[in-house]
Motif scaffolding. Structure first.
Motif, PDB file in Angstrom:
ATOM      1  N   SER A   1       0.821  -1.209   0.000  1.00 53.77           N
ATOM      2  CA  SER A   1       0.000   0.000   0.000  1.00 53.77           C
ATOM      3  C   SER A   1       0.856   1.260   0.000  1.00 53.77           C
ATOM      4  O   SER A   1       0.478   2.280  -0.589  1.00 53.77           O
ATOM      5  CB  SER A   1      -0.944   0.000   1.207  1.00 53.77           C
ATOM      6  N   LYS A   2       1.981   1.198   0.652  1.00 59.60           N
ATOM      7  CA  LYS A   2       2.904   2.336   0.635  1.00 59.60           C
ATOM      8  C   LYS A   2       3.303   2.678  -0.802  1.00 59.60           C
ATOM      9  O   LYS A   2       3.274   3.847  -1.214  1.00 59.60           O
ATOM     10  CB  LYS A   2       4.134   1.986   1.475  1.00 59.60           C
ATOM     11  N   ARG A   3       3.645   1.655  -1.576  1.00 58.72           N
ATOM     12  CA  ARG A   3       4.022   1.876  -2.976  1.00 58.72           C
ATOM     13  C   ARG A   3       2.827   2.350  -3.798  1.00 58.72           C
ATOM     14  O   ARG A   3       2.947   3.244  -4.647  1.00 58.72           O
ATOM     15  CB  ARG A   3       4.597   0.594  -3.567  1.00 58.72           C
ATOM     16  N   GLU A   4       1.666   1.746  -3.580  1.00 59.19           N
ATOM     17  CA  GLU A   4       0.463   2.111  -4.314  1.00 59.19           C
ATOM     18  C   GLU A   4       0.075   3.565  -4.072  1.00 59.19           C
ATOM     19  O   GLU A   4      -0.200   4.321  -5.003  1.00 59.19           O
ATOM     20  CB  GLU A   4      -0.696   1.202  -3.894  1.00 59.19           C
ATOM     21  N   LEU A   5       0.020   3.954  -2.815  1.00 62.86           N
ATOM     22  CA  LEU A   5      -0.380   5.313  -2.475  1.00 62.86           C
ATOM     23  C   LEU A   5       0.626   6.337  -2.992  1.00 62.86           C
ATOM     24  O   LEU A   5       0.243   7.406  -3.484  1.00 62.86           O
ATOM     25  CB  LEU A   5      -0.538   5.445  -0.963  1.00 62.86           C
ATOM     26  N   ALA A   6       1.896   6.011  -2.901  1.00 64.27           N
ATOM     27  CA  ALA A   6       2.920   6.925  -3.409  1.00 64.27           C
ATOM     28  C   ALA A   6       2.744   7.146  -4.905  1.00 64.27           C
ATOM     29  O   ALA A   6       2.824   8.288  -5.396  1.00 64.27           O
ATOM     30  CB  ALA A   6       4.307   6.367  -3.108  1.00 64.27           C
ATOM     31  N   GLU A   7       2.467   6.082  -5.629  1.00 57.56           N
ATOM     32  CA  GLU A   7       2.297   6.195  -7.083  1.00 57.56           C
ATOM     33  C   GLU A   7       1.024   6.957  -7.434  1.00 57.56           C
ATOM     34  O   GLU A   7       1.047   7.873  -8.267  1.00 57.56           O
ATOM     35  CB  GLU A   7       2.259   4.799  -7.706  1.00 57.56           C
ATOM     36  N   VAL A   8      -0.088   6.589  -6.814  1.00 57.32           N
ATOM     37  CA  VAL A   8      -1.373   7.210  -7.139  1.00 57.32           C
ATOM     38  C   VAL A   8      -1.401   8.681  -6.751  1.00 57.32           C
ATOM     39  O   VAL A   8      -1.948   9.514  -7.485  1.00 57.32           O
ATOM     40  CB  VAL A   8      -2.522   6.439  -6.447  1.00 57.32           C
ATOM     41  N   LEU A   9      -0.811   9.022  -5.611  1.00 60.62           N
ATOM     42  CA  LEU A   9      -0.890  10.388  -5.092  1.00 60.62           C
ATOM     43  C   LEU A   9       0.306  11.256  -5.485  1.00 60.62           C
ATOM     44  O   LEU A   9       0.351  12.439  -5.143  1.00 60.62           O
ATOM     45  CB  LEU A   9      -1.030  10.353  -3.569  1.00 60.62           C
ATOM     46  N   GLY A  10       1.266  10.672  -6.173  1.00 66.95           N
ATOM     47  CA  GLY A  10       2.411  11.449  -6.630  1.00 66.95           C
ATOM     48  C   GLY A  10       3.286  11.951  -5.504  1.00 66.95           C
ATOM     49  O   GLY A  10       3.771  13.097  -5.545  1.00 66.95           O
ATOM     50  N   MET A  11       3.500  11.102  -4.500  1.00 68.11           N
ATOM     51  CA  MET A  11       4.306  11.488  -3.339  1.00 68.11           C
ATOM     52  C   MET A  11       5.464  10.507  -3.165  1.00 68.11           C
ATOM     53  O   MET A  11       5.382   9.348  -3.584  1.00 68.11           O
ATOM     54  CB  MET A  11       3.443  11.482  -2.079  1.00 68.11           C
ATOM     55  N   PRO A  12       6.549  10.934  -2.517  1.00 68.86           N
ATOM     56  CA  PRO A  12       7.624   9.997  -2.202  1.00 68.86           C
ATOM     57  C   PRO A  12       7.123   8.912  -1.250  1.00 68.86           C
ATOM     58  O   PRO A  12       6.305   9.183  -0.346  1.00 68.86           O
ATOM     59  CB  PRO A  12       8.681  10.871  -1.519  1.00 68.86           C
ATOM     60  N   ALA A  13       7.597   7.696  -1.420  1.00 69.40           N
ATOM     61  CA  ALA A  13       7.179   6.596  -0.550  1.00 69.40           C
ATOM     62  C   ALA A  13       7.510   6.878   0.906  1.00 69.40           C
ATOM     63  O   ALA A  13       6.810   6.406   1.812  1.00 69.40           O
ATOM     64  CB  ALA A  13       7.840   5.292  -1.004  1.00 69.40           C
ATOM     65  N   ALA A  14       8.544   7.659   1.146  1.00 67.34           N
ATOM     66  CA  ALA A  14       8.944   7.982   2.518  1.00 67.34           C
ATOM     67  C   ALA A  14       7.887   8.780   3.264  1.00 67.34           C
ATOM     68  O   ALA A  14       7.946   8.888   4.496  1.00 67.34           O
ATOM     69  CB  ALA A  14      10.263   8.745   2.505  1.00 67.34           C
ATOM     70  N   ARG A  15       6.915   9.334   2.552  1.00 64.68           N
ATOM     71  CA  ARG A  15       5.841  10.092   3.210  1.00 64.68           C
ATOM     72  C   ARG A  15       4.941   9.183   4.027  1.00 64.68           C
ATOM     73  O   ARG A  15       4.257   9.641   4.945  1.00 64.68           O
ATOM     74  CB  ARG A  15       5.012  10.809   2.127  1.00 64.68           C
ATOM     75  N   PHE A  16       4.952   7.890   3.737  1.00 64.69           N
ATOM     76  CA  PHE A  16       4.039   6.946   4.369  1.00 64.69           C
ATOM     77  C   PHE A  16       4.790   6.026   5.329  1.00 64.69           C
ATOM     78  O   PHE A  16       5.809   5.440   4.969  1.00 64.69           O
ATOM     79  CB  PHE A  16       3.332   6.094   3.311  1.00 64.69           C
TER      80      PHE A  16
END
Length: 257
Positions: A86-101
């Motif tokens: 989910s960390k990877r999914e959300l980062a991709e969908v929301l255009g954010m660095p994975a480190a944000r999660f």
């Protein structure tokens, strides 16, 4: 998974009343949403299912989650999710660095509580044949109907927990109205423990999960798990499950037989 029931009332309460009440304190928003104006909050975003399976929801619902998540991920102090997937999914969908999660895995301790034979589990208490358990909603991504149908056709009784509502209507609408498929509806935690401990195996055929809590609940009480190899499910189940292609229900039947 995002909640649908009472959505308009929930949104009004959350965005206005909850935002007002939380002033000056850290707000824990653990239900896949949160008030947009509150910066001092921890928001739990379990997955990106509204982006990956939008056909399962109304257009308005998908649009609201798209806006809400994009605002919260940039505004809230802390964002947590339930798996590396989910960390990877959300980062991709929301255009954010994975480190944000930050990943915080769900617990299984609740599955270890004592159980009894509660009223809601009477269907299972009366069964004399070994059965397999499927847990999930009627959302198409849960993939319940093809799996339950394949198991029943192979002569393996199936108990489906969570496909709620008027059983006749839902069964006819989703392909679950076949001999050998027993709809238990919504169960309490105690009832689900009772059913899981008596199942021959949990079959978990989902196409998309942020984590897959039923997998670790079953493992916690010694119920064998046969699960889809999609999304986060192998991450949740680890080496304690057997996996199959979710688009090939016959593969799960072979693992059970």
């Amino acid at each position: 998974e995002p909640a649908k029931d009472g959505a308009p009332e929930r949104v009004v309460f959350e965005q206005f009343d909850l935002a007002r009440r939380s002033r000056g304190r850290l707000l824990l928003s653990l239900a896949a949403s949160g008030p947009l104006v509150v910066r001092e909050q921890l928001v739990a975003m379990p997955d990106a299912i509204t982006a990956r399976f939008p056909a399962s929801y109304t257009r308005a619902f998908v649009a609201w989650y798209a806006v809400m998540y994009r605002v919260l991920v940039r505004r809230a102090r802390h964002i947590v999710t339930v798996s590396e997937f989910s960390k990877r999914e959300l980062a991709e969908v929301l255009g954010m660095p994975a480190a944000r999660f930050e990943v915080v895995y769900p617990g299984h301790e609740h599955a270890l509580d004592p159980d009894s034979a509660p009223e809601g589990a009477a269907l299972v208490a009366a069964m004399t044949e070994p059965f397999v358990l499927c847990v999930g909603s009627l959302t198409p991504s849960k993939n319940l109907a093809p799996m339950a149908g394949a198991l029943a056709e192979a002569g393996i009784p199936v108990v489906v927990v969570g496909a709620t509502g008027a059983k006749r209507v839902y069964a006819e609408a989703t392909g679950l109205s076949v001999p050998g498929v027993h709809l238990a509806g919504r169960l309490s935690d105690a009832e689900l423990r009772y059913v899981t401990r008596r199942a021959r195996a949990l079959v978990f055929p989902s196409l998309y999960e942020g984590f897959g809590l039923p997998v670790i609940e079953a493992q916690a009480v010694g119920c064998p798990v046969v699960a889809s190899d999609r999304a986060s499910i192998p991450e949740a189940g680890g080496e304690g499950a057997l996996y199959f292609d979710a688009l090939d229900p016959s593969a799960a039947v072979r693992l059970i037989s």
